[in-house]
Design a protein around this motif. Structure first.
Motif, PDB file in Angstrom:
ATOM      1  N   TYR A  16       0.890  -1.154   0.000  1.00 21.80           N
ATOM      2  CA  TYR A  16       0.000   0.000   0.000  1.00 21.80           C
ATOM      3  C   TYR A  16       0.930   1.207   0.000  1.00 21.80           C
ATOM      4  O   TYR A  16       1.502   1.534   1.047  1.00 21.80           O
ATOM      5  N   GLY A  17       1.146   1.824  -1.137  1.00 23.29           N
ATOM      6  CA  GLY A  17       2.155   2.886  -1.219  1.00 23.29           C
ATOM      7  C   GLY A  17       3.495   2.304  -0.808  1.00 23.29           C
ATOM      8  O   GLY A  17       3.887   1.245  -1.294  1.00 23.29           O
ATOM      9  N   PRO A  18       4.176   2.972   0.124  1.00 25.13           N
ATOM     10  CA  PRO A  18       5.487   2.455   0.534  1.00 25.13           C
ATOM     11  C   PRO A  18       5.378   1.271   1.515  1.00 25.13           C
ATOM     12  O   PRO A  18       6.363   0.595   1.789  1.00 25.13           O
ATOM     13  N   HIS A  19       4.183   1.027   2.020  1.00 25.24           N
ATOM     14  CA  HIS A  19       4.037   0.008   3.063  1.00 25.24           C
ATOM     15  C   HIS A  19       3.863  -1.387   2.462  1.00 25.24           C
ATOM     16  O   HIS A  19       2.915  -1.635   1.720  1.00 25.24           O
ATOM     17  N   VAL A  20       4.798  -2.294   2.813  1.00 28.00           N
ATOM     18  CA  VAL A  20       4.722  -3.656   2.286  1.00 28.00           C
ATOM     19  C   VAL A  20       3.838  -4.494   3.200  1.00 28.00           C
ATOM     20  O   VAL A  20       4.211  -4.812   4.323  1.00 28.00           O
ATOM     21  N   ALA A  21       2.646  -4.847   2.721  1.00 27.74           N
ATOM     22  CA  ALA A  21       1.702  -5.606   3.552  1.00 27.74           C
ATOM     23  C   ALA A  21       1.871  -7.105   3.350  1.00 27.74           C
ATOM     24  O   ALA A  21       1.630  -7.894   4.269  1.00 27.74           O
ATOM     25  N   LEU A  22       2.243  -7.521   2.141  1.00 29.74           N
ATOM     26  CA  LEU A  22       2.531  -8.935   1.866  1.00 29.74           C
ATOM     27  C   LEU A  22       3.885  -8.984   1.176  1.00 29.74           C
ATOM     28  O   LEU A  22       4.112  -8.286   0.196  1.00 29.74           O
ATOM     29  N   ASP A  23       4.760  -9.810   1.711  1.00 33.30           N
ATOM     30  CA  ASP A  23       6.144  -9.780   1.257  1.00 33.30           C
ATOM     31  C   ASP A  23       6.577 -11.143   0.703  1.00 33.30           C
ATOM     32  O   ASP A  23       6.905 -12.049   1.463  1.00 33.30           O
ATOM     33  N   ASP A  24       6.504 -11.303  -0.593  1.00 37.97           N
ATOM     34  CA  ASP A  24       7.091 -12.461  -1.271  1.00 37.97           C
ATOM     35  C   ASP A  24       6.567 -13.791  -0.703  1.00 37.97           C
ATOM     36  O   ASP A  24       7.332 -14.646  -0.274  1.00 37.97           O
ATOM     37  N   LEU A  25       5.256 -13.953  -0.729  1.00 39.84           N
ATOM     38  CA  LEU A  25       4.662 -15.146  -0.105  1.00 39.84           C
ATOM     39  C   LEU A  25       4.610 -16.336  -1.059  1.00 39.84           C
ATOM     40  O   LEU A  25       4.042 -16.248  -2.151  1.00 39.84           O
ATOM     41  N   ASN A  26       5.188 -17.439  -0.619  1.00 36.47           N
ATOM     42  CA  ASN A  26       5.056 -18.706  -1.342  1.00 36.47           C
ATOM     43  C   ASN A  26       4.221 -19.630  -0.473  1.00 36.47           C
ATOM     44  O   ASN A  26       4.710 -20.208   0.486  1.00 36.47           O
ATOM     45  N   LEU A  27       2.954 -19.721  -0.806  1.00 33.39           N
ATOM     46  CA  LEU A  27       2.046 -20.484   0.052  1.00 33.39           C
ATOM     47  C   LEU A  27       1.417 -21.641  -0.694  1.00 33.39           C
ATOM     48  O   LEU A  27       1.131 -21.541  -1.883  1.00 33.39           O
ATOM     49  N   SER A  28       1.174 -22.708   0.059  1.00 27.69           N
ATOM     50  CA  SER A  28       0.421 -23.835  -0.477  1.00 27.69           C
ATOM     51  C   SER A  28      -0.651 -24.185   0.539  1.00 27.69           C
ATOM     52  O   SER A  28      -0.338 -24.633   1.633  1.00 27.69           O
ATOM     53  N   VAL A  29      -1.878 -23.964   0.174  1.00 27.67           N
ATOM     54  CA  VAL A  29      -2.985 -24.301   1.081  1.00 27.67           C
ATOM     55  C   VAL A  29      -3.675 -25.554   0.542  1.00 27.67           C
ATOM     56  O   VAL A  29      -4.221 -25.542  -0.561  1.00 27.67           O
ATOM     57  N   PRO A  30      -3.630 -26.642   1.311  1.00 30.18           N
ATOM     58  CA  PRO A  30      -4.245 -27.885   0.831  1.00 30.18           C
ATOM     59  C   PRO A  30      -5.755 -27.890   1.031  1.00 30.18           C
ATOM     60  O   PRO A  30      -6.310 -27.009   1.690  1.00 30.18           O
ATOM     61  N   ARG A  31      -6.417 -28.886   0.461  1.00 29.22           N
ATOM     62  CA  ARG A  31      -7.838 -29.085   0.751  1.00 29.22           C
ATOM     63  C   ARG A  31      -8.015 -29.324   2.242  1.00 29.22           C
ATOM     64  O   ARG A  31      -7.075 -29.727   2.909  1.00 29.22           O
ATOM     65  N   GLY A  32      -9.225 -29.125   2.753  1.00 33.67           N
ATOM     66  CA  GLY A  32      -9.451 -29.306   4.182  1.00 33.67           C
ATOM     67  C   GLY A  32      -9.549 -27.959   4.858  1.00 33.67           C
ATOM     68  O   GLY A  32      -9.905 -26.972   4.218  1.00 33.67           O
ATOM     69  N   ALA A  33      -9.242 -27.909   6.136  1.00 31.48           N
ATOM     70  CA  ALA A  33      -9.398 -26.670   6.884  1.00 31.48           C
ATOM     71  C   ALA A  33      -8.046 -26.094   7.275  1.00 31.48           C
ATOM     72  O   ALA A  33      -7.219 -26.770   7.869  1.00 31.48           O
ATOM     73  N   THR A  34      -7.851 -24.837   6.916  1.00 34.40           N
ATOM     74  CA  THR A  34      -6.583 -24.164   7.182  1.00 34.40           C
ATOM     75  C   THR A  34      -6.842 -22.848   7.894  1.00 34.40           C
ATOM     76  O   THR A  34      -7.767 -22.121   7.524  1.00 34.40           O
ATOM     77  N   ALA A  35      -6.025 -22.567   8.892  1.00 34.38           N
ATOM     78  CA  ALA A  35      -6.139 -21.291   9.593  1.00 34.38           C
ATOM     79  C   ALA A  35      -5.061 -20.356   9.095  1.00 34.38           C
ATOM     80  O   ALA A  35      -3.919 -20.761   8.901  1.00 34.38           O
ATOM     81  N   LEU A  36      -5.447 -19.113   8.903  1.00 34.80           N
ATOM     82  CA  LEU A  36      -4.488 -18.067   8.569  1.00 34.80           C
ATOM     83  C   LEU A  36      -4.274 -17.280   9.854  1.00 34.80           C
ATOM     84  O   LEU A  36      -5.173 -16.584  10.319  1.00 34.80           O
ATOM     85  N   LEU A  37      -3.098 -17.447  10.444  1.00 34.38           N
ATOM     86  CA  LEU A  37      -2.829 -16.863  11.753  1.00 34.38           C
ATOM     87  C   LEU A  37      -1.847 -15.714  11.644  1.00 34.38           C
ATOM     88  O   LEU A  37      -1.073 -15.637  10.693  1.00 34.38           O
ATOM     89  N   GLY A  38      -1.839 -14.908  12.675  1.00 37.42           N
ATOM     90  CA  GLY A  38      -0.861 -13.830  12.735  1.00 37.42           C
ATOM     91  C   GLY A  38      -1.420 -12.691  13.541  1.00 37.42           C
ATOM     92  O   GLY A  38      -2.634 -12.488  13.583  1.00 37.42           O
ATOM     93  N   PRO A  39      -0.532 -11.920  14.179  1.00 37.03           N
ATOM     94  CA  PRO A  39      -0.997 -10.790  14.985  1.00 37.03           C
ATOM     95  C   PRO A  39      -1.669  -9.738  14.108  1.00 37.03           C
ATOM     96  O   PRO A  39      -1.551  -9.786  12.882  1.00 37.03           O
TER      97      PRO A  39
END
Ligand SMILES: Nc1ncnc2c1ncn2[C@@H]1O[C@H](COP(=O)(O)OP(=O)(O)O)[C@@H](O)[C@H]1O
Ligand SMILES: [Mg+2]
Length: 336
Positions: A16-39
């Motif tokens: 968002y402008g100069p603010h990096v909100a997502l930084d080079d994410l390599n994600l693999s979310v499988p079938r089933g239930a996944t939680a996205l955690l973080g402060p």
């Protein structure tokens, strides 16, 4: 693409402008239930909106159900159910029309949408309140209505941003068991952003942990917990031979002098250790077994963030001092 993945991203970044909100994410979310955690501020909501094609990634790529987020946003939104974090409801509408409207936005014919709206509201426990105006609803009723809107087209993947936020114990319980039913009985996949570990443990088998826009850890909770499910032993004489033998037998071992931590991922780990020790003539002075809660795991990963932590293997290979040793005093341990 790997058919078992519902979401896959490569080098995904969002600023968002100069603010990096997502930084080079390599994600693999499988079938089933996944939680996205973080402060707070970790980038969870930004990630969800990006993969839904609601906001544009700055760089990198991603697919949802095999569809490209850059060019197939509309197709993605037709196949997933999105429950946004903030109020997206029209206070002047009654629940049934609000939910039907969500279906119409997805291109459903009004009659089908109305039928499905009744079913969806029934499913989320709002059958009796369906003709009431949303402005008279409690937070729990609004969250349930948002969920009904998300599932009107019976999507194979439900993306829920903080679904139990602001709910009291009873409505929270209802939300969690509803999500559980969709996963376990409906064979649907769920990706839910949350900071409530208890809810996560009840619904999800996988986690993706973000921290300041970066990926801190991802994988099966069971596998990640291996970092904290260990047997600690203090060995006198033959520690090197014991370490080698245990490794030969497929155990993950980390060692600092006489103190060894053996990943407790197999049945009867302690029996195996004692057996191996007697074979090499090593003496075990203390032995302590413990397992972490998801909360502990979360803290351990956060603590380890100085290391470039990406998987349970990386976590296991971090130095022993990075984790506090807490063998009970009776076994010679205690807070260090
Ligand atoms: N529309 C926006 N404009 C500018 N900064 C934003 C915007 N949305 C989010 N941010 C910032 O991006 C970061 C990640 O926010 P968000 O994705 O909402 O995190 P989370 O959902 O994990 O709390 C935060 O620092 C937040 O202040
Ligand atoms: Mg958020």
């Amino acid at each position: 693409m790997d058919d078992d993945l519902v979401i896959h991203s490569k080098g995904l970044s969002k600023s968002y402008g100069p603010h990096v909100a997502l930084d080079d994410l390599n994600l693999s979310v499988p079938r089933g239930a996944t939680a996205l955690l973080g402060p707070n501020g970790a980038g969870k909501s930004t990630f969800l909106k990006t993969i839904l094609g609601l906001i544009q990634a700055t760089s990198g790529e991603a697919t949802v159900l095999g569809l490209d987020i850059k060019t197939q946003g509309e197709a993605i939104r037709a196949r997933i159910g999105y429950m946004p974090e903030y109020d997206a409801l029209n206070p002047e509408m009654d629940a049934i029309h609000q939910v039907r409207y969500s279906g119409e936005l997805l291109g459903m014919n009004p009659v089908v949408a109305l039928n499905r709206a009744h079913e969806a509201l029934q499913f989320v426990g709002m059958g009796e309140q369906r003709y009431r105006e949303i402005k008279s609803f409690s937070t729990g009723m609004k969250q349930a209505t948002k969920l009904a809107c998300a599932i009107i087209h019976d999507p194979e993947l439900i993306i829920a941003d903080e679904p139990s936020n602001g709910l009291d114990a009873k409505t929270r319980e209802f939300m969690i068991s509803t999500l559980n039913t969709m996963v376990n009985e409906g064979q649907r996949s769920v990706l839910m952003a949350s900071h409530l570990m208890e809810d996560v443990e009840r619904v999800c088998e996988n986690i993706v942990l973000l921290h300041k826009g970066k990926l801190a850890a991802q994988g099966r909770i069971e596998d990640l917990k291996a970092i904290d499910r260990e047997v600690e032993i203090h060995v006198w004489g033959g520690a090197t031979r014991l370490e080698e033998l245990l490794r030969d037998r497929g155990f993950k071992v980390r060692r600092e002098g006489r103190v060894m931590r053996v990943a407790n991922t197999q049945e009867r780990t302690t029996t195996h250790i004692l057996q191996a020790a007697s074979e090499v003539g090593a003496q075990i002075r203390r032995m302590h077994e413990y397992e972490a809660s998801l909360e502990d795991l979360f803290l351990a990963i956060m603590e380890n963030m100085g290391y470039d932590v990406k998987s349970s293997d990386d976590l296991l290979s971090s130095p022993i001092e990075a984790r506090r040793v807490d063998a009970p005093e009776s076994l010679g341990g205690g807070a260090s």
